[in-house]
Scaffold this motif. Sequence first.
Motif, PDB file in Angstrom:
ATOM      1  N   TYR A   1       0.763  -1.060  -0.046  1.00  9.11           N
ATOM      2  CA  TYR A   1       0.096  -0.040  -0.002  1.00  9.11           C
ATOM      3  C   TYR A   1       0.909   1.114   0.104  1.00  9.11           C
ATOM      4  CZ  TYR A   1      -4.051  -2.561   0.934  1.00  9.11           C
ATOM      5  OH  TYR A   1      -5.116  -3.596   0.693  1.00  9.11           O
ATOM      6  N   TYR A   2       0.719   2.150  -0.967  1.00  6.69           N
ATOM      7  CA  TYR A   2       1.278   3.172  -0.958  1.00  6.69           C
ATOM      8  C   TYR A   2       0.761   4.608  -0.987  1.00  6.69           C
ATOM      9  CZ  TYR A   2       4.422   0.212  -3.828  1.00  6.69           C
ATOM     10  OH  TYR A   2       5.420  -0.618  -4.225  1.00  6.69           O
ATOM     11  N   CYS A   3       1.214   5.417  -0.150  1.00  2.00           N
ATOM     12  CA  CYS A   3       0.762   6.798   0.022  1.00  2.00           C
ATOM     13  C   CYS A   3       1.073   7.804  -1.239  1.00  2.00           C
ATOM     14  CB  CYS A   3       1.536   7.333   1.306  1.00  2.00           C
ATOM     15  SG  CYS A   3       0.635   9.011   1.771  1.00  2.00           S
ATOM     16  N   HIS A   4       0.290   8.637  -1.527  1.00  2.00           N
ATOM     17  CA  HIS A   4       0.528   9.435  -2.741  1.00  2.00           C
ATOM     18  C   HIS A   4      -0.148  10.798  -2.486  1.00  2.00           C
ATOM     19  CE1 HIS A   4      -0.819  11.128  -6.806  1.00  2.00           C
ATOM     20  NE2 HIS A   4       0.301  10.834  -6.829  1.00  2.00           N
ATOM     21  N   SER A   5       0.643  11.899  -2.824  1.00  2.00           N
ATOM     22  CA  SER A   5       0.319  13.260  -2.759  1.00  2.00           C
ATOM     23  C   SER A   5       0.222  13.672  -4.187  1.00  2.00           C
ATOM     24  CB  SER A   5       1.348  13.892  -1.753  1.00  2.00           C
ATOM     25  OG  SER A   5       1.210  15.372  -2.097  1.00  2.00           O
ATOM     26  N   TRP A   6      -0.935  14.470  -4.290  1.00  2.00           N
ATOM     27  CA  TRP A   6      -1.165  15.150  -5.725  1.00  2.00           C
ATOM     28  C   TRP A   6      -0.364  16.371  -5.622  1.00  2.00           C
ATOM     29  CZ3 TRP A   6      -4.638  11.118  -4.204  1.00  2.00           C
ATOM     30  CH2 TRP A   6      -4.775  10.483  -5.284  1.00  2.00           C
TER      31      TRP A   6
END
Length: 113
Positions: free
Chosen positions: A93-98
């Motif tokens: 599971y990866y965290c992502h920032s736009w």
Amino acid sequence: QVQLVESGGGLVMPGGSLRLSCAASISIFRGFNMGWYRQAPGKQREFVASVAPFGITNYADAVKGRFTISRDNAKNTVYLEMNSLKPEETAVYYCHSWGGDYWGKGTLVTVSS
């Protein structure tokens, strides 16, 4: 240094729960949508959930009603509460920032008896 650091993964039995956390650098957290993706072995990375700066959320159909995404703007942290986990949800599971398309290194969730 811009970074996203996930934590909270581990081994859980089918039907169990886990809570993932992602601590973000302020520059890519404040004012930006944040989200979670996952990549199962041999599969492409897929969207799980996102949360806008003031709390509007979006979920993949597969997790609606079982997963809850939230954010603490004072702590620059986004969370993913996962309930009723299934074996097929074993993935990194990866965290992502736009706020510039930033990704964490991922945290492994294994759903198995």
